[in-house]
Enzyme design. Structure first.
Site, PDB file in Angstrom:
ATOM      1  N   ALA A   1       3.987  -1.672  13.132  1.00 13.23           N
ATOM      2  CA  ALA A   1       5.146  -2.116  13.909  1.00 13.23           C
ATOM      3  C   ALA A   1       4.788  -3.201  14.920  1.00 13.23           C
ATOM      4  O   ALA A   1       3.657  -3.291  15.374  1.00 13.23           O
ATOM      5  CB  ALA A   1       5.721  -0.903  14.651  1.00 13.23           C
TER       6      ALA A   1
ATOM      7  N   ARG B   1       2.613  11.396  20.074  1.00 15.65           N
ATOM      8  CA  ARG B   1       1.517  10.489  20.456  1.00 15.65           C
ATOM      9  C   ARG B   1       1.448  10.488  21.977  1.00 15.65           C
ATOM     10  O   ARG B   1       2.285   9.901  22.647  1.00 15.65           O
ATOM     11  CB  ARG B   1       1.795   9.099  19.901  1.00 15.65           C
ATOM     12  CG  ARG B   1       2.048   9.188  18.394  1.00 15.65           C
ATOM     13  CD  ARG B   1       2.575   7.952  17.776  1.00 15.65           C
ATOM     14  NE  ARG B   1       3.079   8.233  16.438  1.00 15.65           N
ATOM     15  CZ  ARG B   1       3.752   7.373  15.719  1.00 15.65           C
ATOM     16  NH1 ARG B   1       4.001   6.163  16.169  1.00 15.65           N
ATOM     17  NH2 ARG B   1       4.196   7.706  14.521  1.00 15.65           N
TER      18      ARG B   1
ATOM     19  N   HIS C   1      -0.089   8.240   7.736  1.00 10.59           N
ATOM     20  CA  HIS C   1       0.479   7.366   8.760  1.00 10.59           C
ATOM     21  C   HIS C   1      -0.573   7.015   9.820  1.00 10.59           C
ATOM     22  O   HIS C   1      -0.285   6.948  11.009  1.00 10.59           O
ATOM     23  CB  HIS C   1       1.694   8.045   9.422  1.00 10.59           C
ATOM     24  CG  HIS C   1       2.752   7.084   9.872  1.00 10.59           C
ATOM     25  ND1 HIS C   1       3.938   6.900   9.206  1.00 10.59           N
ATOM     26  CD2 HIS C   1       2.812   6.246  10.940  1.00 10.59           C
ATOM     27  CE1 HIS C   1       4.674   6.011   9.845  1.00 10.59           C
ATOM     28  NE2 HIS C   1       4.005   5.587  10.895  1.00 10.59           N
TER      29      HIS C   1
ATOM     30  N   THR D   1       8.865   4.860   3.654  1.00  5.14           N
ATOM     31  CA  THR D   1       7.937   5.759   4.371  1.00  5.14           C
ATOM     32  C   THR D   1       8.611   7.112   4.541  1.00  5.14           C
ATOM     33  O   THR D   1       9.713   7.208   5.079  1.00  5.14           O
ATOM     34  CB  THR D   1       7.544   5.140   5.728  1.00  5.14           C
ATOM     35  OG1 THR D   1       6.842   3.928   5.449  1.00  5.14           O
ATOM     36  CG2 THR D   1       6.653   6.066   6.531  1.00  5.14           C
TER      37      THR D   1
ATOM     38  N   ASP E   1      -4.146   4.569   2.313  1.00  9.36           N
ATOM     39  CA  ASP E   1      -4.542   4.000   3.603  1.00  9.36           C
ATOM     40  C   ASP E   1      -4.998   5.105   4.538  1.00  9.36           C
ATOM     41  O   ASP E   1      -4.829   6.291   4.268  1.00  9.36           O
ATOM     42  CB  ASP E   1      -3.452   3.113   4.216  1.00  9.36           C
ATOM     43  CG  ASP E   1      -2.239   3.872   4.729  1.00  9.36           C
ATOM     44  OD1 ASP E   1      -2.320   5.080   4.994  1.00  9.36           O
ATOM     45  OD2 ASP E   1      -1.174   3.225   4.855  1.00  9.36           O
TER      46      ASP E   1
ATOM     47  N   PRO F   1       1.936  -1.694   6.592  1.00 12.25           N
ATOM     48  CA  PRO F   1       3.004  -1.993   7.544  1.00 12.25           C
ATOM     49  C   PRO F   1       2.680  -1.401   8.905  1.00 12.25           C
ATOM     50  O   PRO F   1       2.440  -0.208   9.023  1.00 12.25           O
ATOM     51  CB  PRO F   1       4.226  -1.294   6.932  1.00 12.25           C
ATOM     52  CG  PRO F   1       3.646  -0.153   6.136  1.00 12.25           C
ATOM     53  CD  PRO F   1       2.320  -0.642   5.629  1.00 12.25           C
TER      54      PRO F   1
ATOM     55  N   GLN G   1       8.581  -2.440   4.072  1.00  8.54           N
ATOM     56  CA  GLN G   1       8.568  -0.993   4.330  1.00  8.54           C
ATOM     57  C   GLN G   1       9.875  -0.648   5.033  1.00  8.54           C
ATOM     58  O   GLN G   1      10.345  -1.392   5.885  1.00  8.54           O
ATOM     59  CB  GLN G   1       7.370  -0.666   5.235  1.00  8.54           C
ATOM     60  CG  GLN G   1       7.293   0.793   5.672  1.00  8.54           C
ATOM     61  CD  GLN G   1       7.930   1.024   7.034  1.00  8.54           C
ATOM     62  OE1 GLN G   1       7.833   0.177   7.915  1.00  8.54           O
ATOM     63  NE2 GLN G   1       8.600   2.168   7.198  1.00  8.54           N
ATOM     64  N   ILE G   2      10.452   0.490   4.646  1.00  7.00           N
ATOM     65  CA  ILE G   2      11.677   0.906   5.347  1.00  7.00           C
ATOM     66  C   ILE G   2      11.593   2.367   5.810  1.00  7.00           C
ATOM     67  O   ILE G   2      10.890   3.190   5.237  1.00  7.00           O
ATOM     68  CB  ILE G   2      12.963   0.749   4.481  1.00  7.00           C
ATOM     69  CG1 ILE G   2      12.916   1.652   3.240  1.00  7.00           C
ATOM     70  CG2 ILE G   2      13.213  -0.696   4.117  1.00  7.00           C
ATOM     71  CD1 ILE G   2      14.288   1.814   2.575  1.00  7.00           C
ATOM     72  N   TYR G   3      12.344   2.622   6.881  1.00  8.19           N
ATOM     73  CA  TYR G   3      12.738   3.970   7.248  1.00  8.19           C
ATOM     74  C   TYR G   3      14.212   4.045   6.908  1.00  8.19           C
ATOM     75  O   TYR G   3      14.888   3.011   6.834  1.00  8.19           O
ATOM     76  CB  TYR G   3      12.561   4.212   8.753  1.00  8.19           C
ATOM     77  CG  TYR G   3      11.115   4.203   9.207  1.00  8.19           C
ATOM     78  CD1 TYR G   3      10.237   5.183   8.777  1.00  8.19           C
ATOM     79  CD2 TYR G   3      10.651   3.221  10.073  1.00  8.19           C
ATOM     80  CE1 TYR G   3       8.918   5.183   9.199  1.00  8.19           C
ATOM     81  CE2 TYR G   3       9.325   3.218  10.497  1.00  8.19           C
ATOM     82  CZ  TYR G   3       8.469   4.198  10.055  1.00  8.19           C
ATOM     83  OH  TYR G   3       7.163   4.208  10.462  1.00  8.19           O
TER      84      TYR G   3
ATOM     85  N   LYS H   1       5.604   6.055   0.619  1.00  6.53           N
ATOM     86  CA  LYS H   1       4.380   6.037   1.439  1.00  6.53           C
ATOM     87  C   LYS H   1       4.358   7.273   2.335  1.00  6.53           C
ATOM     88  O   LYS H   1       5.315   7.506   3.080  1.00  6.53           O
ATOM     89  CB  LYS H   1       4.366   4.775   2.302  1.00  6.53           C
ATOM     90  CG  LYS H   1       3.259   4.705   3.343  1.00  6.53           C
ATOM     91  CD  LYS H   1       3.271   3.365   4.048  1.00  6.53           C
ATOM     92  CE  LYS H   1       2.226   3.260   5.130  1.00  6.53           C
ATOM     93  NZ  LYS H   1       2.595   3.972   6.367  1.00  6.53           N
TER      94      LYS H   1
ATOM     95  N   GLY I   1      -4.539  -0.863   8.263  1.00  9.55           N
ATOM     96  CA  GLY I   1      -3.604  -0.788   9.383  1.00  9.55           C
ATOM     97  C   GLY I   1      -4.194  -1.354  10.666  1.00  9.55           C
ATOM     98  O   GLY I   1      -4.118  -2.561  10.930  1.00  9.55           O
TER      99      GLY I   1
ATOM    100  N   SER J   1       6.588  -4.261   8.204  1.00  6.30           N
ATOM    101  CA  SER J   1       7.197  -3.046   8.763  1.00  6.30           C
ATOM    102  C   SER J   1       8.688  -3.228   9.014  1.00  6.30           C
ATOM    103  O   SER J   1       9.144  -4.305   9.407  1.00  6.30           O
ATOM    104  CB  SER J   1       6.501  -2.703  10.086  1.00  6.30           C
ATOM    105  OG  SER J   1       7.247  -1.740  10.803  1.00  6.30           O
TER     106      SER J   1
HETATM  107  C1  FNR Z   1       1.574   2.216  11.792  1.00  9.14           C
HETATM  108  N1  FNR Z   1       1.999   2.703  10.564  1.00  9.14           N
HETATM  109  C2  FNR Z   1       3.278   2.434  10.144  1.00  9.14           C
HETATM  110  N2  FNR Z   1       3.686   2.858   8.924  1.00  9.14           N
HETATM  111  C3  FNR Z   1       4.929   2.571   8.482  1.00  9.14           C
HETATM  112  O1  FNR Z   1       5.270   2.950   7.366  1.00  9.14           O
HETATM  113  N3  FNR Z   1       5.778   1.844   9.265  1.00  9.14           N
HETATM  114  C4  FNR Z   1       5.455   1.392  10.497  1.00  9.14           C
HETATM  115  O2  FNR Z   1       6.236   0.732  11.170  1.00  9.14           O
HETATM  116  C5  FNR Z   1       4.156   1.711  10.982  1.00  9.14           C
HETATM  117  N4  FNR Z   1       3.768   1.303  12.217  1.00  9.14           N
HETATM  118  C6  FNR Z   1       2.475   1.520  12.623  1.00  9.14           C
HETATM  119  C7  FNR Z   1       2.065   1.008  13.847  1.00  9.14           C
HETATM  120  C8  FNR Z   1       0.756   1.167  14.232  1.00  9.14           C
HETATM  121  C9  FNR Z   1       0.310   0.590  15.538  1.00  9.14           C
HETATM  122  C10 FNR Z   1      -0.172   1.843  13.403  1.00  9.14           C
HETATM  123  C11 FNR Z   1      -1.612   1.997  13.791  1.00  9.14           C
HETATM  124  C12 FNR Z   1       0.247   2.363  12.205  1.00  9.14           C
HETATM  125  C13 FNR Z   1       1.047   3.361   9.647  1.00  9.14           C
HETATM  126  C14 FNR Z   1       0.323   2.329   8.794  1.00  9.14           C
HETATM  127  O3  FNR Z   1       1.183   1.781   7.831  1.00  9.14           O
HETATM  128  C15 FNR Z   1      -0.852   2.939   8.024  1.00  9.14           C
HETATM  129  O4  FNR Z   1      -0.422   4.076   7.331  1.00  9.14           O
HETATM  130  C16 FNR Z   1      -2.045   3.295   8.929  1.00  9.14           C
HETATM  131  O5  FNR Z   1      -2.166   2.402  10.007  1.00  9.14           O
HETATM  132  C17 FNR Z   1      -3.326   3.288   8.111  1.00  9.14           C
HETATM  133  O6  FNR Z   1      -4.389   3.754   8.852  1.00  9.14           O
HETATM  134  P1  FNR Z   1      -5.450   2.816   9.628  1.00  9.14           P
HETATM  135  O7  FNR Z   1      -5.868   1.704   8.695  1.00  9.14           O
HETATM  136  O8  FNR Z   1      -4.740   2.310  10.841  1.00  9.14           O
HETATM  137  O9  FNR Z   1      -6.528   3.784   9.933  1.00  9.14           O
END
Ligand code: FNR
Length: 360
Positions: A80, A165, A252, A156, A283, A78, A128-130, A228, A306, A107
């Protein structure tokens, strides 16, 4: 696109295609971005123990996750706001997932609605949820996902507070109004300084969430629940005690706590305590078929991708995402053949040697 030979090459194409603010949002990690580098580099410290003279004339990469068959153990993480990467947003990603016969985890912060993603293709989708302070909003999303045929909820658990960030802070990155929340929550938070995405998260995400809340989630849905963001054996055990249906080992994408461990380095301790009771996915930093193979050898059932997916989407839309998944699948197929593993079940702990084993 024919000239692209590996998924890393999509990053430069995405950089050229995107406004700096969005590229920085997608590519960045937290603080010093130490974990961001480590996620990738930790894979390079694991070597193979290839076996020879095995019949590898046919390689079968297919597997099942929560009972759903997929063509290879490579799923879509997931991430965003796909519309910032491409006008078709998550609908393009979902079509690519369907074409590759894999699962997409959509996401909570998607730009397209749950219903738009569902009607765009027949890929198996998890949501996926928050958990928002406004539980009614989160509950409504879960209900909508159920109605739209999503097959699991992925909670998550690593964002009680938003990671720092720094590129987003500098760029004053703002989240547009997300259509899923229209009329419920304004997601376009314009802070006087800093990151609007961080400001949105701190005003909406429930930082008081605990293991007890899995019961709440269980009370509002019959769908399987995965968590997650697990990085320790202690939390993996808590998750099992809480009755979850799956665990995603994740930091993440290194966007939350800098200096958390590279996910591949903690996978084995988690797999060990889980003992096969639920699937364990991983991941973070998966960029090669060899990385996928290493994660499987250390006990993951599948990996999630991701950033490379987002880069593929930004560079070439649906075709770019397809190419990213296809390239990883092709590389995995070759790795399996050269390791003497014709099926996923043939990949075992004996096929890899970790750094600590090599130093012994
Ligand atoms: C994420 N990730 C993430 N995870 C989640 O649970 N909800 C989300 O909305 C997001 N949004 C998100 C945006 C962006 C731009 C990135 C790069 C990552 C985390 C994502 O699910 C995952 O854990 C990582 O991206 C895995 O690592 P790699 O493959 O990007 O190295």
């Amino acid at each position: 696109m024919d000239q692209i030979v590996n998924v890393n090459e999509f990053q430069e194409l995405a950089k050229r295609a995107l406004p700096k603010m969005y590229y920085d949002f997608y590519s960045g990690g937290a603080e010093d971005q130490h974990t961001l580098k480590e996620n990738v580099e930790a894979f390079t410290r694991i070597m193979f123990r290839p076996r020879v003279l095995v019949d590898v004339s046919k390689i079968d990469m297919s597997t099942r996750i929560l009972g759903y068959p997929i063509s290879a153990p490579i799923m879509i993480a997931p991430t965003a706001m796909h519309m910032l990467a491409h006008p078709q947003g998550e609908t393009a990603t979902a079509k690519a997932a369907a074409a590759c016969n894999t699962i997409m985890i959509v996401s909570y912060m998607a730009s397209c609605t749950i219903e738009e993603v569902a009607s765009s293709c027949n890929a198996v989708r998890f949501l996926q949820i928050y958990v928002y302070k406004r539980r009614d909003v989160t509950a409504q999303m879960v209900k909508r996902a159920e109605k739209a045929g999503f097959k699991a909820i992925v909670l998550t658990v690593d964002v009680p507070k938003f990671g720092r960030r720094e590129a987003d802070i500098k760029n004053k990155m703002v989240c547009p109004q997300l259509r899923n929340f229209e009329g419920l929550i304004s997601t376009e938070v314009l802070p006087s300084e800093g990151s609007g995405v961080e400001a949105l998260a701190s005003s909406t995400f429930d930082a008081s969430l605990t293991w007890k809340d899995i019961e709440w989630l269980r009370s509002i849905t019959k769908l399987p629940i995965m968590v997650k963001g697990i990085l320790t054996r202690e939390d993996a055990l808590r998750a099992i005690e809480a009755g979850v249906d799956g665990i995603v080992v994740s930091n993440h994408g290194a966007r939350q706590l800098d200096y958390s461990p590279a996910t591949i380095t903690v996978l084995e301790e988690i797999v060990h305590v889980v003992g096969g009771r639920v699937p364990v996915l991983l991941d973070g930093g998966v960029r090669r078929g060899t990385d996928v193979f290493k994660a499987l050898a250390l006990g993951a059932q599948a990996v999630l991708i991701g950033r490379p997916v987002v880069y593929g989407l930004a560079a070439k839309g649906e075709d770019g995402v397809r190419k990213v998944i296809d390239m990883l699948k092709n590389e995995l197929e070759l790795t399996m053949a050269l390791s003497g593993c014709p099926t996923i079940d043939d990949i075992t702990r004996n096929n890899v040697r970790t750094e600590s084993e090599r130093l012994k």
